[in-house]
Design an enzyme around this catalytic site. Structure first.
Site, PDB file in Angstrom:
ATOM      1  N   CYS A 178       0.809  -1.226   0.000  1.00 31.18           N
ATOM      2  CA  CYS A 178       0.000   0.000   0.000  1.00 31.18           C
ATOM      3  C   CYS A 178       0.833   1.262   0.000  1.00 31.18           C
ATOM      4  CB  CYS A 178      -0.963  -0.037   1.181  1.00 31.18           C
ATOM      5  SG  CYS A 178      -1.918  -1.553   1.125  1.00 31.18           S
ATOM      6  N   HIS A 319      -2.304   8.338   6.007  1.00 30.90           N
ATOM      7  CA  HIS A 319      -2.535   7.038   5.400  1.00 30.90           C
ATOM      8  C   HIS A 319      -3.775   6.396   6.013  1.00 30.90           C
ATOM      9  CE1 HIS A 319      -1.507   3.211   3.538  1.00 30.90           C
ATOM     10  NE2 HIS A 319      -1.680   2.619   4.701  1.00 30.90           N
ATOM     11  N   GLU A 330      -0.599   6.070  13.578  1.00 30.78           N
ATOM     12  CA  GLU A 330      -0.297   7.225  12.746  1.00 30.78           C
ATOM     13  C   GLU A 330      -0.610   8.529  13.490  1.00 30.78           C
ATOM     14  OE1 GLU A 330      -2.038   7.171   8.868  1.00 30.78           O
ATOM     15  OE2 GLU A 330      -0.861   8.896   8.215  1.00 30.78           O
ATOM     16  N   LYS A 367      -9.526   8.469   2.922  1.00 32.91           N
ATOM     17  CA  LYS A 367     -10.004   7.088   2.750  1.00 32.91           C
ATOM     18  C   LYS A 367     -11.438   6.925   3.246  1.00 32.91           C
ATOM     19  CE  LYS A 367      -5.687   4.518   2.552  1.00 32.91           C
ATOM     20  NZ  LYS A 367      -4.612   5.459   2.892  1.00 32.91           N
ATOM     21  N   HIS A 372      -9.701   2.195   0.675  1.00 33.27           N
ATOM     22  CA  HIS A 372      -8.257   2.020   0.557  1.00 33.27           C
ATOM     23  C   HIS A 372      -7.928   1.461  -0.823  1.00 33.27           C
ATOM     24  CE1 HIS A 372      -4.200   1.388   1.318  1.00 33.27           C
ATOM     25  NE2 HIS A 372      -4.224   0.521   2.308  1.00 33.27           N
ATOM     26  N   PHE A 433       1.761  -3.316   4.200  1.00 27.88           N
ATOM     27  CA  PHE A 433       2.135  -4.624   4.746  1.00 27.88           C
ATOM     28  C   PHE A 433       3.614  -4.860   4.422  1.00 27.88           C
ATOM     29  CE2 PHE A 433      -2.174  -7.090   4.758  1.00 27.88           C
ATOM     30  CZ  PHE A 433      -2.661  -6.201   5.689  1.00 27.88           C
TER      31      PHE A 433
HETATM   32  C1  LIG Z   1       5.124   1.403   8.193  1.00 27.44           C
HETATM   33  O1  LIG Z   1       3.980   0.766   7.745  1.00 27.44           O
HETATM   34  C2  LIG Z   1       3.582  -0.273   8.558  1.00 27.44           C
HETATM   35  C3  LIG Z   1       2.491  -1.032   7.890  1.00 27.44           C
HETATM   36  O2  LIG Z   1       1.319  -0.283   7.769  1.00 27.44           O
HETATM   37  C4  LIG Z   1       3.184   0.308   9.846  1.00 27.44           C
HETATM   38  O3  LIG Z   1       2.772  -0.729  10.687  1.00 27.44           O
HETATM   39  C5  LIG Z   1       4.356   0.987  10.449  1.00 27.44           C
HETATM   40  O4  LIG Z   1       4.001   1.661  11.615  1.00 27.44           O
HETATM   41  C6  LIG Z   1       4.958   1.960   9.524  1.00 27.44           C
HETATM   42  N1  LIG Z   1       6.233   2.330   9.978  1.00 27.44           N
HETATM   43  C7  LIG Z   1       6.518   3.517  10.244  1.00 27.44           C
HETATM   44  C8  LIG Z   1       7.928   3.744  10.637  1.00 27.44           C
HETATM   45  O5  LIG Z   1       5.705   4.396  10.149  1.00 27.44           O
HETATM   46  C1  LIG Z   2       2.054  10.801   7.883  1.00 21.53           C
HETATM   47  O1  LIG Z   2       2.400  12.021   8.395  1.00 21.53           O
HETATM   48  C2  LIG Z   2       1.778  12.300   9.586  1.00 21.53           C
HETATM   49  C3  LIG Z   2       2.029  13.722   9.938  1.00 21.53           C
HETATM   50  O2  LIG Z   2       3.297  14.061  10.258  1.00 21.53           O
HETATM   51  C4  LIG Z   2       2.275  11.333  10.594  1.00 21.53           C
HETATM   52  O3  LIG Z   2       1.725  11.579  11.833  1.00 21.53           O
HETATM   53  C5  LIG Z   2       1.879   9.984  10.154  1.00 21.53           C
HETATM   54  O4  LIG Z   2       2.342   9.047  11.032  1.00 21.53           O
HETATM   55  C6  LIG Z   2       2.418   9.710   8.811  1.00 21.53           C
HETATM   56  N1  LIG Z   2       1.876   8.485   8.353  1.00 21.53           N
HETATM   57  C7  LIG Z   2       2.590   7.604   7.685  1.00 21.53           C
HETATM   58  C8  LIG Z   2       1.876   6.385   7.274  1.00 21.53           C
HETATM   59  O5  LIG Z   2       3.746   7.767   7.411  1.00 21.53           O
END
Ligand SMILES: *[C@@H]1O[C@H](CO)[C@@H](O)[C@H](O)[C@H]1NC(C)=O
Ligand SMILES: *[C@H]1O[C@H](CO)[C@@H](O)[C@H](O)[C@H]1NC(C)=O
Ligand SMILES: *[C@@H]1O[C@H](CO)[C@@H](O)[C@H](O)[C@H]1NC(C)=O
Ligand SMILES: *[C@@H]1O[C@H](CO)[C@@H](O)[C@H](O)[C@H]1NC(C)=O
Ligand SMILES: *[C@@H]1O[C@H](CO)[C@@H](O)[C@H](O)[C@H]1NC(C)=O
Length: 447
Positions: A178, A319, A330, A367, A372, A433
């Site tokens: 993804c 995301h 996130e 989303k 998604h 994933f």
């Molecule tokens: C990267 O993506 C994975 C899968 O969605 C997520 O579990 C993980 O928190 C992400 N890693 C970071 C460093 O954001």
């Molecule tokens: C995307 O950016 C936001 C804002 O800084 C952050 O909090 C989030 O964890 C990020 N998500 C991913 C999937 O990298």
């Protein structure tokens, strides 16, 4: 190689469950519409055996593009539908939309050599593969189509797009679940920065809504199952009652261009790609690190490259897929980024008055409206981020009825209605994933 090469976005193309075309999709998104419908009564009884009975199908109709509907014959030559899987057909359309929007045609031999394509898919034509396996099992060698391999390969979209336009530059396809769409655009921007190309068409495409693929995600307990009777409310990022993601189909592509190249031909510049961060969780094949460390790392590197401070980021397109764990991780990462800063040394220098409060962090997940789109999600959402900057409108997260009561969910999630806000810098995030993540940082004004 010149480090000084800068990369801008000069064309956009979109296909989503809200419609075909950038204008249709953006208008529906700002109005808070949902593109999610029931999978029942779509001519395939097997859908009724899957616990999640909702999905985001691209609307189809004889009106075609001018009505915001998918009509394959508008985009591909007669007979090509036999050679091209649905995701490849979507890719042909968004590439054409983006190139038309950019008013760019590679005419001379040199221009063709300096123009490349980078379009990925997460899953590809799983349904075709499924049918083909059944056919082989039942009827043997002679029933395997000679077109099976080209329809199955994950880089075929790139092959067909490059042939149509005669592009002889980098011919590349990313597949990182993804994160595919965002990695495609980020990698393509690097090709331009590095001097491998002056123009790249980049993005992601996905069209894999089928009982078989839904079965796989349902068995992994990833899908929304509590809203089968009310499909438009099934995808609800950040809402207390979210219980999984809703699969959608579609595609997004942008034209990326070296800044001087774009200026010389008087191109319309939407935004500059000022930072690109990638990271891995090194944690689990499907579950995110609950601390959000992975996403945080990719956001931090994008911001560092952009040479800005977290507080300069006016909008984050999350995301957030509407899963309990992923959205929480996130959210935590966004808060840590905005409240703690990028580096410890910066934090200690940070002036209290310049710090952001959590409620000032603008983070929405589109989303809610489209579901998604897997390998296409990153590209489609980056385009929404570009449009948010262009028009000064933050697209809403729909279906937020009750925020998680947890005291961490205190950001501005742009609930249910679009908000006006001037955005000079924005982030678009993706994860997938395998524990892979990416963030692109965009600047509206080219300085
Ligand atoms: C990267 O993506 C994975 C899968 O969605 C997520 O579990 C993980 O928190 C992400 N890693 C970071 C460093 O954001
Ligand atoms: C995307 O950016 C936001 C804002 O800084 C952050 O909090 C989030 O964890 C990020 N998500 C991913 C999937 O990298
Ligand atoms: C790009 O790659 C595809 C798939 O491998 C191939 O079919 C196509 O001919 C390539 N295009 C160019 C211009 O080399
Ligand atoms: C978030 O948006 C609001 C208006 O919608 C604005 O007042 C605020 O400054 C924004 N936050 C940031 C960090 O720019
Ligand atoms: C922080 O703010 C104080 C007063 O508000 C000011 O005197 C100081 O110089 C600032 N420090 C930095 C690093 O900006």
């Amino acid at each position: 190689m010149s480090i000084a090469r800068r990369v801008v976005i000069t064309g956009l193309g979109l296909i989503t469950p809200l419609g075909v075309g950038v204008k249709t999709t953006w208008e529906c998104l700002l109005r808070g519409q949902s593109g999610i419908v029931s999978t029942l009564n779509r001519g395939n009884d097997a859908f009724s055996t899957i616990p999640s009975k909702v999905a985001g199908f691209v609307p189809e109709g004889p009106g075609g593009y001018k009505n915001g509907e998918w009509l394959a014959s508008e985009w591909i030559e007669p007979g090509d539908d036999r050679r091209m899987g649905r995701y490849t057909q979507f890719a042909m359309s968004v590439a054409e939309q983006a190139l038309t929007d950019a008013r760019y045609v590679a005419e001379t031999e040199l221009q063709k050599e300096r123009t490349g394509i980078c379009i990925g898919t997460g899953i590809g034509n799983i349904d075709d593969t499924y049918e083909s396996v059944l056919n082989f099992d039942k009827n043997g060698y002679r029933k395997v189509s000679p077109l099976m391999v080209p329809r199955m390969l994950l880089n075929m979209a790139v092959g067909f797009v490059s042939m149509k336009y005669g592009c002889k530059g980098p011919n590349h396809s990313v597949t990182t679940a993804c994160t595919t769409g965002l990695h495609s655009i980020g990698d393509a921007a690097r090709f331009i920065k590095f001097g491998d190309a002056d123009v790249m068409v980049a993005g992601g495409s996905e069209a894999c809504i089928s009982p078989y693929s839904l079965a796989g995600f349902a068995r992994a307990k990833s899908l929304a199952t509590n809203f089968n009777d009310n499909p438009s409310t099934a995808s609800r990022p950040f809402d207390r009652d979210r219980n999984g993601f809703v699969m959608g189909e579609g595609a997004g592509a942008v034209v990326l261009e070296e800044l001087e190249h774009a200026r010389k031909r008087g191109a319309n510049i939407y935004a500059e790609v000022v930072g690109y961060g990638l990271s891995g969780d090194a944690h689990h094949i499907t579950a995110p690190l609950s601390s959000g460390d992975g996403i945080l790392l990719s956001m931090k590197s994008a911001i560092r490259q952009a040479g800005i401070m977290p507080r300069d980021v006016a909008y984050i397109n999350a995301h957030a897929t509407s899963t309990p764990q992923g959205d929480a991780a996130e959210n935590r990462a966004a808060r840590r980024l905005m409240l703690e800063g990028v580096d410890n040394d910066i934090v200690s220098e940070w002036n209290g008055s310049k710090k952001r409060h959590a409620h000032e962090i603008n983070i929405s997940s589109t989303k809610g409206a489209i579901g998604h789109l897997l390998g296409a999600a990153g590209a489609v959402e980056l385009i929404f981020t570009v449009l948010a900057m262009r028009y000064g409108k933050l697209p809403p997260t729909i279906n937020i009825e009750n925020l998680e009561s947890n005291d961490e969910f205190t950001c501005n999630y742009v609930p249910n209605e679009a908000q006006d806000h001037d955005v000079r810098y924005a982030l678009s995030n993706s994860s997938g994933f395998g524990g892979t993540n990416a963030t692109i940082c965009l600047a509206r004004d080219v300085m």
